[in-house]
Design a protein around this motif. Structure first.
Motif, PDB file in Angstrom:
ATOM      1  N   CYS A 137      23.177 -19.130 -16.172  1.00 25.83           N
ATOM      2  CA  CYS A 137      22.138 -20.024 -15.672  1.00 25.83           C
ATOM      3  C   CYS A 137      22.676 -21.448 -15.589  1.00 25.83           C
ATOM      4  O   CYS A 137      22.361 -22.201 -14.673  1.00 25.83           O
ATOM      5  CB  CYS A 137      20.927 -19.944 -16.589  1.00 25.83           C
ATOM      6  N   ALA A 138      23.466 -21.811 -16.544  1.00 25.31           N
ATOM      7  CA  ALA A 138      24.298 -23.021 -16.528  1.00 25.31           C
ATOM      8  C   ALA A 138      25.470 -22.716 -17.442  1.00 25.31           C
ATOM      9  O   ALA A 138      25.338 -21.958 -18.401  1.00 25.31           O
ATOM     10  CB  ALA A 138      23.527 -24.249 -17.009  1.00 25.31           C
ATOM     11  N   ILE A 144      25.666 -25.017 -12.345  1.00 27.29           N
ATOM     12  CA  ILE A 144      24.254 -24.719 -12.581  1.00 27.29           C
ATOM     13  C   ILE A 144      23.773 -23.834 -11.449  1.00 27.29           C
ATOM     14  O   ILE A 144      24.031 -24.097 -10.278  1.00 27.29           O
ATOM     15  CB  ILE A 144      23.414 -26.009 -12.698  1.00 27.29           C
ATOM     16  N   TYR A 181      16.274 -26.211  -6.956  1.00 24.78           N
ATOM     17  CA  TYR A 181      15.249 -27.023  -7.607  1.00 24.78           C
ATOM     18  C   TYR A 181      13.882 -26.806  -6.961  1.00 24.78           C
ATOM     19  O   TYR A 181      13.748 -26.833  -5.735  1.00 24.78           O
ATOM     20  CB  TYR A 181      15.625 -28.504  -7.522  1.00 24.78           C
ATOM     21  N   TYR A 226      10.185 -26.738 -12.844  1.00 27.57           N
ATOM     22  CA  TYR A 226      11.306 -27.431 -13.465  1.00 27.57           C
ATOM     23  C   TYR A 226      11.153 -27.589 -14.988  1.00 27.57           C
ATOM     24  O   TYR A 226      12.117 -27.448 -15.731  1.00 27.57           O
ATOM     25  CB  TYR A 226      11.479 -28.803 -12.814  1.00 27.57           C
ATOM     26  N   VAL A 284      15.754 -23.985 -11.048  1.00 27.62           N
ATOM     27  CA  VAL A 284      16.439 -24.779 -12.071  1.00 27.62           C
ATOM     28  C   VAL A 284      15.429 -25.310 -13.081  1.00 27.62           C
ATOM     29  O   VAL A 284      14.318 -25.721 -12.732  1.00 27.62           O
ATOM     30  CB  VAL A 284      17.207 -25.938 -11.402  1.00 27.62           C
ATOM     31  N   GLU A 341      18.429 -26.666 -18.916  1.00 26.11           N
ATOM     32  CA  GLU A 341      19.832 -26.529 -18.500  1.00 26.11           C
ATOM     33  C   GLU A 341      20.413 -27.868 -18.050  1.00 26.11           C
ATOM     34  O   GLU A 341      21.579 -28.174 -18.304  1.00 26.11           O
ATOM     35  CB  GLU A 341      19.958 -25.494 -17.379  1.00 26.11           C
ATOM     36  N   SER A 396      27.187 -26.265  -7.714  1.00 27.31           N
ATOM     37  CA  SER A 396      25.749 -26.098  -7.575  1.00 27.31           C
ATOM     38  C   SER A 396      25.488 -25.387  -6.261  1.00 27.31           C
ATOM     39  O   SER A 396      26.352 -25.360  -5.373  1.00 27.31           O
ATOM     40  CB  SER A 396      25.008 -27.443  -7.613  1.00 27.31           C
ATOM     41  N   SER A 402      18.515 -31.842  -4.356  1.00 26.67           N
ATOM     42  CA  SER A 402      17.896 -31.605  -5.656  1.00 26.67           C
ATOM     43  C   SER A 402      17.894 -32.858  -6.529  1.00 26.67           C
ATOM     44  O   SER A 402      18.958 -33.424  -6.804  1.00 26.67           O
ATOM     45  CB  SER A 402      18.663 -30.493  -6.387  1.00 26.67           C
TER      46      SER A 402
END
Length: 595
Positions: A161-162, A175, A179, A184, A205, A209, A230, A264
């Motif tokens: 996920c990250a 990451i 977004y 969030y 996202v 993270e 990303s 993002s």
């Protein structure tokens, strides 16, 4: 195929999806993928063989692994230079079998099994070490089972996920996902089988993270991130490149550019907090380059901002360096209310400084951004960059390793991992990392009874090659339109091992429960290998009695030549191009990109 009419709109065999053309014709494999679609950067000056790493960067993959690897191998043959690493910027689509299609957020009629299952099953091994992040068109079940990262196949590693890893002395962070403001600040509440909402929110996202990645920067020190990955772009990055050229290619970006909503905000935070040397992205299906220069600052004890509420303005000078498209930016004393695409950029900088020595070279504080297209013929989908290795690593074989700081950060922020749909508040202050934290982690990776943190030879941070098949791989001949039963989350032994090392508990993951069908398959494989060995013995014994003139029955009798040899089992004329459901060249806002 399709053609342009007088109005510039696409037309041909296909259908409209939210105002743009969607092709349903079969991809013509005979089309050339285009000379010059793979671009190269010159190596750093005064670099020798072994002192640099050649890294291939791919935009959106969309399951086209075979084509990507073939492109890299063709470039290696053409140039004579070996590629050390492949980085993929999302939409990887690690589909192990038909069931995984149910966890991928695309309409059913555009779902294709792709070619990843061949790498998962071991039929094929990736020819170059591959590291990837997730996008917004992924098989989410296998990626959620590897929430902290892990091998999805031999030689193919998911950053999680990250995540942060080290390779050949380079520090690579990433990451996954895109977004969306409404998710969030929520916990990771999604569980398979997903419903219509969680099928998309699972790849959105989260602030946790972002906070964790921000902790890679300690106080006034640089984060020392060499590469950041990303899927979507950092917000406002278009202001640091040739914005007008971008708008000529993608006219429908204009409204987002003028309102500073292209990209993002979470990526924007990380860009200006971490200041990585390189940033690679995909998602918008266009090649775009930019360079962000960070002015030297006086030393400050003020923490970096943790949200985009603390925003200051940037004003661009009118000078553009000839040939490279880079701009110099100067700090303004006031924050404008609106953004002009030619003069201002909203940056995330604290009011105080970002570097200890205000006289340091400006070129040492900059990020080179590169976004690439999706993997299609005549598109700029792959670029090979050359990066210099630290002198201490030149003599060593590059290996994928855990990042020490990231392991400490994960351990000390474990309480922020929440599996409910509740608001998660991250701390406003930076994380404090002590020598005791370092010692405790290194002790878990120690080769000796007593680990000495000052001696790298006393601990081993190499990521174990512990990939295992956990579900039955796809078998060729099954149609992607056959019944798809959503897979439950059965866990992954790699995640169990990782959490055990850090003394952490399962929160958004589950302990691995072996699949009985896979176990039976392994037993069948063992029996088949034993049977093959016995047949070899019999063959050796009867070799002298064999009649070479005897005609043996071939195994291809009765095969249907009309079935496409692509693993789908569909007649060739029914194969469609699933990639075309994503952003193409028609007039559409990025807000309309299907998730």
């Amino acid at each position: 195929g399709y053609q342009r009419n007088n109005n510039g709109r696409s037309r041909g065999r296909g259908r409209s999806h939210r105002g743009r053309f969607v092709s349903r014709g079969r991809e013509n494999n005979s089309r050339s993928w285009g000379e010059g679609r793979v671009t190269h950067e010159p190596p750093p000056p005064s670099s020798s063989v072994g002192s640099v790493l050649r890294i291939a960067v791919q935009g959106c993959c969309h399951g086209q692994l075979d084509q990507i690897y073939q492109t890299i191998q063709a470039e290696e043959l053409r140039t004579g230079d070996k590629v050390d690493l492949l980085l993929c910027c999302g939409d990887f689509q690690s589909l192990r079998n038909i069931a995984d299609l149910a966890s991928m957020a695309v309409p059913d009629k555009y779902k294709e099994i792709g070619t990843f299952y061949k790498y998962y099953s071991g039929q094929v091994v990736a020819p170059v070490l591959t590291v990837f992040i997730g996008g917004n068109h992924e098989a989410s079940v296998p990626l959620q089972e590897l929430f902290y990262g892990g091998w999805v196949a031999e030689n193919i590693y998911y950053l999680g996920c990250a995540g942060v890893v080290n390779f050949g002395g380079l520090r690579i962070a990433g990451i996954s996902g895109i977004y969306k403001e409404h998710d969030y600040k929520l916990g990771h509440y999604e569980r398979p089988p997903y419903d219509r909402g969680t099928l998309r929110s699972v790849y959105h996202v989260r602030n946790v993270e972002v906070y964790r990645l921000q902790q890679l920067k300690r106080g006034d020190e640089d984060s020392n991130i060499d590469i950041m990955l990303s899927h979507d772009w950092p917000r406002g990055i278009e202001q640091f490149g040739d914005t007008q050229a971008l708008l000529r290619k993608k006219q429908f970006f204009r409204s987002e550019v003028e309102t500073n909503t292209l990209g993002s905000p979470a990526g924007e935070i990380l860009l200006h907090s971490l200041k990585p040397k390189r940033w690679f992205a995909g998602h918008l299906h266009v090649k775009f380059e930019a360079t962000v220069h960070y002015p030297p600052r006086a030393k400050s004890s003020s923490p970096m901002p943790t949200s985009w509420d603390n925003i200051t303005g940037w004003e661009a000078t009118t000078t553009i360096e000839a040939g490279d498209g880079e701009r110099d930016y100067q700090k303004t004393s006031e924050t404008p209310d609106t953004i002009s695409p030619s003069t201002h950029f909203f940056g995330l900088e604290s009011s105080a400084g970002c570097c200890e020595n205000a006289s340091s070279n400006l070129t040492q504080q900059m990020t080179k951004f590169l976004a690439l297209d999706k993997c299609l013929p005549q598109r700029n989908f792959l670029q090979i960059v050359t990066m210099k290795r630290p002198e201490s690593e030149v003599e060593k074989e590059p290996e994928l390793k855990y990042d020490l700081d990231w392991l400490i950060i994960l351990r000390k922020t474990a309480h922020l991992t929440v599996a409910s749909k509740s608001f998660v508040k991250v701390p406003n202050s930076p994380l404090e990392i002590t020598q005791q934290d370092v010692y405790e982690i290194l002790q878990k990776f120690s080769k000796l009874d007593n680990c000495d943190p000052t001696l790298p030879s006393s601990y081993d941070l190499r990521i174990p090659r512990n990939f295992e098949i956990t579900v039955s791989p796809h078998q060729e001949g099954f149609s992607p339109f056959s019944q798809q039963r959503p897979s439950p989350m059965i866990g992954n032994p790699q995640t169990d091992h990782f959490l055990n090392m850090l003394d952490l508990q399962h929160v958004v993951t589950v302990p691995y429960r072996p699949n009985p069908q896979v176990q039976r398959g392994r037993e069948a494989d063992i029996m088949q290998e034993t049977s093959s060995e016995m047949r070899c013995v019999v063959a050796d014994r009867d070799l002298l009695e064999r009649d070479d003139n005897e005609i043996e029955l071939d195994e291809d009798e009765g095969l249907d030549d009309d079935i496409a040899n692509d693993g789908t089992g569909l007649p060739s004329e029914e194969i469609f191009d699933g990639d075309e459901i994503l952003l193409d060249d028609d007039n559409i806002s990025t807000d309309d990109i299907p998730e």
